[in-house]
Design a protein around this motif. Structure first.
Motif, PDB file in Angstrom:
ATOM      1  N   PHE A 105      32.433  43.642  43.062  1.00 18.01           N
ATOM      2  CA  PHE A 105      31.567  42.555  43.519  1.00 18.01           C
ATOM      3  C   PHE A 105      32.275  41.205  43.464  1.00 18.01           C
ATOM      4  CE2 PHE A 105      28.133  45.625  42.633  1.00 18.01           C
ATOM      5  CZ  PHE A 105      27.553  45.592  43.893  1.00 18.01           C
ATOM      6  N   LEU A 106      33.187  41.047  42.520  1.00 23.20           N
ATOM      7  CA  LEU A 106      34.002  39.839  42.498  1.00 23.20           C
ATOM      8  C   LEU A 106      34.862  39.772  43.754  1.00 23.20           C
ATOM      9  CD1 LEU A 106      35.087  37.365  40.837  1.00 23.20           C
ATOM     10  CD2 LEU A 106      36.923  38.911  40.131  1.00 23.20           C
ATOM     11  N   GLY A 107      35.349  40.916  44.173  1.00 19.95           N
ATOM     12  CA  GLY A 107      36.126  40.971  45.402  1.00 19.95           C
ATOM     13  C   GLY A 107      35.307  40.610  46.626  1.00 19.95           C
ATOM     14  N   LEU A 108      34.046  40.977  46.635  1.00 27.62           N
ATOM     15  CA  LEU A 108      33.196  40.586  47.761  1.00 27.62           C
ATOM     16  C   LEU A 108      32.944  39.084  47.777  1.00 27.62           C
ATOM     17  CD1 LEU A 108      30.557  43.461  47.760  1.00 27.62           C
ATOM     18  CD2 LEU A 108      32.453  43.135  49.341  1.00 27.62           C
ATOM     19  N   ALA A 109      32.933  38.469  46.599  1.00 25.30           N
ATOM     20  CA  ALA A 109      32.671  37.043  46.516  1.00 25.30           C
ATOM     21  C   ALA A 109      33.930  36.208  46.726  1.00 25.30           C
ATOM     22  CB  ALA A 109      32.055  36.705  45.158  1.00 25.30           C
ATOM     23  N   VAL A 110      35.063  36.671  46.238  1.00 25.11           N
ATOM     24  CA  VAL A 110      36.280  35.861  46.255  1.00 25.11           C
ATOM     25  C   VAL A 110      37.209  36.275  47.386  1.00 25.11           C
ATOM     26  CG1 VAL A 110      38.318  35.215  44.922  1.00 25.11           C
ATOM     27  CG2 VAL A 110      36.116  35.423  43.794  1.00 25.11           C
TER      28      VAL A 110
END
Length: 140
Positions: A105-110
């Motif tokens: 989910f961090l990858g989806l945000a960043v």
């Protein structure tokens, strides 16, 4: 379940009353006279949706015919305590799986490329969690 039906009917009345107060409040506003439609629609639809849930739960309760423990006055706390399953108190695999999901989910945000780094740990964690009772000290 009857308590839930009553709760949602109370919520429906609360949202209906809130919508009426909101109409009055926005109408008497001196800066911008008239009804503010976005808030009115949001509050009104909250009331309609809680009425849908109350109606559905009421119908299910009526067709079910049974009483839940929280509806009986003579019920104990243990009456509503169902068996949820077996959980390993020493297992670290769920924490690792949650960490890899957080990385995804961090990858989806960043940046999407970070999500691809989470695939490996997620697969290892999932396989480890599924097969933790087939290897090592806890094998059956």
């Amino acid at each position: 379940m009857r308590a839930n039906v009553i709760l949602f009917w109370v919520l429906t009345g609360f949202f209906a009353l809130s919508a009426a107060v909101y109409i009055f409040w926005t109408t008497i506003d001196e800066r911008e006279p008239g009804v503010e439609w976005v808030g009115l629609v949001a509050i009104s639809l909250s009331g309609v949706l809680s009425a849908f849930i109350a109606f559905y739960l009421g119908r299910v309760h009526k067709e079910q015919g049974g009483e839940l423990p929280e509806d009986r006055l003579d019920a104990n706390i243990d009456d509503g305590d169902a068996e949820l399953g077996f959980f390993s108190p020493w297992s670290w695999w769920p924490i690792m799986l949650a960490g890899s999901a957080a990385l995804a989910f961090l990858g989806l945000a960043v940046g999407v490329w970070i999500s691809f780094l989470a695939i490996g740990p997620a697969l290892v964690s999932l396989v480890g969690w599924v097969y933790e009772y087939y290897r090592g000290n806890f094998a059956r």
